[in-house]
Design an enzyme around this catalytic site. Structure first.
Site, PDB file in Angstrom:
ATOM      1  N   LYS A 104       0.323   2.332  -5.113  1.00  0.00           N
ATOM      2  CA  LYS A 104       0.956   3.699  -4.420  1.00  0.00           C
ATOM      3  C   LYS A 104       0.441   4.866  -5.490  1.00  0.00           C
ATOM      4  O   LYS A 104      -0.112   5.241  -4.628  1.00  0.00           O
ATOM      5  CB  LYS A 104       1.367   3.640  -3.423  1.00  0.00           C
ATOM      6  CG  LYS A 104       1.438   2.588  -2.217  1.00  0.00           C
ATOM      7  CD  LYS A 104       2.488   3.120  -1.603  1.00  0.00           C
ATOM      8  CE  LYS A 104       1.319   1.876   0.413  1.00  0.00           C
ATOM      9  NZ  LYS A 104       2.665   1.204  -0.191  1.00  0.00           N
TER      10      LYS A 104
ATOM     11  N   CYS B 240       5.769  -2.335   4.920  1.00  0.00           N
ATOM     12  CA  CYS B 240       4.735  -3.578   5.427  1.00  0.00           C
ATOM     13  C   CYS B 240       5.354  -4.462   5.984  1.00  0.00           C
ATOM     14  O   CYS B 240       5.104  -5.555   5.864  1.00  0.00           O
ATOM     15  CB  CYS B 240       4.372  -3.859   3.611  1.00  0.00           C
ATOM     16  SG  CYS B 240       2.776  -5.266   3.865  1.00  0.00           S
TER      17      CYS B 240
ATOM     18  N   PRO C 250       4.393  -2.062  -7.434  1.00  0.00           N
ATOM     19  CA  PRO C 250       4.162  -2.098  -9.138  1.00  0.00           C
ATOM     20  C   PRO C 250       3.474  -1.011  -9.441  1.00  0.00           C
ATOM     21  O   PRO C 250       3.195  -0.816 -10.333  1.00  0.00           O
ATOM     22  CB  PRO C 250       3.347  -3.465  -8.482  1.00  0.00           C
ATOM     23  CG  PRO C 250       3.184  -2.807  -7.352  1.00  0.00           C
ATOM     24  CD  PRO C 250       4.239  -2.540  -6.848  1.00  0.00           C
TER      25      PRO C 250
END
Length: 447
Positions: free
Chosen positions: A274, A386, A271
């Site tokens: 980063k 992740c 979203p």
């Protein structure tokens, strides 16, 4: 505010607002696939802090411990969950959460569960709810677990620490024989303090600290602050964001590598957390590409405070882009199982299956190939997931072609124990060791 209905004996049932809101939220999560954090954020927006905190404790705790509560419910009821109405199961789960994980008195946990069942479902189910919650209340949690999870095998550990057995298997494989599996499982059940990130050029850590945060342990941009991040002016204004320290450290490693001149690419940008960090660090230009139009809109919002001209957001299938090898740095934070973020996504552990990972791995391979093909010779590719699952991490990277592996942990040498036990050139962070998500990062240089 409370909801009233008369019992079969004429007594007026009363359900307080937090419990009814928690029940409605749990029904949305379990019947409609909603996300616990989004549901509770919306449901508690106008509540006083004490009531909002109780709702979040009930919903997030029940979602996190669901597998354990389900086993106790079945043992207390003497029947399987499949024989009960799904709404009744959710009332019983909330009852278990109150009995075993909150300061609610036993008699109150029983009475409020029965009243909730009577008002939200109907009088016909109150007898069952009363009997099961009372039976659960006759023993404490340790006694139930001593019976249901007596060993140290992965099935028992999974029940004791509320993880599906297959997840325990994979975490143990990724952690290695010398790792502390129990410490990791325990850490997954501790809700993290929100980690903020000061976006370079827009905000500073000092500004976040002035708003009540504590500087992050290792990230130069991070600061942890309990409570609602929206209370921090820089967050509300979009000059800072919410981003796990593990994500920040992956970007720190990637941008600390020796890079040639040229633009940067965020291949799986949504979203946009980063992307905003990369935009603040990029010396030239950032292209943020996202496959989903809605998520691309979120990237645009996260970049809104940066001046136009040095970045662009596009909606593009990352496995079939139109560009060639033109980027000095390509960041591919790929879609994954999210097994590294179980602390922050309490319901996700019960939604994932081994098939979830198997279905994602081909996409991860394709995105890494795109990342390599998008990068200039001598440029760097950051492959980030992740998840500690070996099939999503080392299993993908070890099949990459036309690249050399960079010693990524050396670029964040201030972080102890960041090197993967199977290959010390890869970063693998852990909740119980680093207080972050279990973030994996490989840095590759294109030949």
């Amino acid at each position: 505010m409370s909801e009233h209905r008369r019992s079969s004996r004429g007594r007026k049932r009363s359900v307080d607002a937090p419990r009814r809101i928690a029940f409605d939220a749990l029904r949305r999560i379990n019947s409609q696939g909603a996300y616990a954090n989004l549901v509770t954020t919306s449901a508690t927006a106008r509540m006083i802090p004490r009531d909002a905190g109780f709702v979040i404790e009930l919903v997030h705790g029940t979602c996190r411990m669901q597998g354990t509560w389900d086993a106790i419910i079945e043992a207390a009821a003497g029947r399987g969950l499949g024989s009960m109405q799904p709404a009744v199961v959710d009332v019983l789960r909330l009852g278990a959460q109150q009995l075993f994980a909150t300061q609610v008195a036993t008699h109150a946990a029983v009475a409020t569960s029965v009243d909730l069942a009577g008002t939200a479902i109907g009088e016909r189910v109150t007898g069952l709810v009363n009997a099961v919650v009372r039976k659960m209340s006759t023993r404490d949690l340790d006694s139930w677990l001593a019976e249901l999870a007596p060993g140290d095998d992965h099935t028992s550990l999974g029940l004791r620490y509320a993880h599906p057995t297959w997840v325990v298997d994979e975490l143990a494989r990724a952690l290695g024989a010398d790792g502390d599996l129990v410490a990791l499982l325990s850490a997954d059940n501790l809700a993290p303090v929100p980690m903020l990130v000061a976006r370079p050029g827009l905000a500073t850590v000092d500004e976040l600290v002035a708003a009540g945060a504590e500087p992050a342990t290792w990230s130069p941009w991070g600061a942890a602050r309990p409570g609602n991040p929206r209370e921090v002016p820089a967050i509300g204004e979009g000059r800072a964001g919410v981003q796990d320290e593990g994500s920040q450290l992956a970007i720190l490693a990637a941008t600390s590598a020796d890079l040639p001149d040229g633009p940067w690419l965020d291949l799986c940008a949504g979203p946009g957390g980063k992307s905003a960090l990369l935009r603040g660090l990029s010396p030239t230009f950032l292209l943020a590409s996202e496959a989903q139009h809605q998520r691309a809109g979120l990237v645009t919002q996260n970049l809104a405070n940066y001046p136009p001209g040095a970045h662009q957001v596009i909606t593009c299938d990352g496995t079939a882009p139109a560009w060639g090898p033109r980027f000095a740095l390509t960041v591919a934070d790929v879609p994954c199982s999210g097994l590294g973020a179980l602390r922050r996504r309490p319901e996700s552990r019960w939604r994932r299956t081994p098939g979830t990972v198997a279905g994602l791995v081909p996409l991860q391979h394709a995105l890494l190939r795109t990342a390599i093909n998008s990068t200039l010779p001598g440029g760097v590719i950051a492959y980030i997931a992740c998840s500690p699952h070996l099939d999503e991490t080392i299993g993908v990277v070890e099949q990459a072609e036309q690249v050399e592996i960079i010693d990524a942990p050396a670029l964040i040498a201030q972080v102890p124990g960041a090197a993967h036990h199977l290959d010390g050139r890869f970063i693998q962070l852990w909740p119980h060791l680093h207080g972050s998500d279990a973030m994996f990062c490989a840095l590759l240089r294109r030949r």
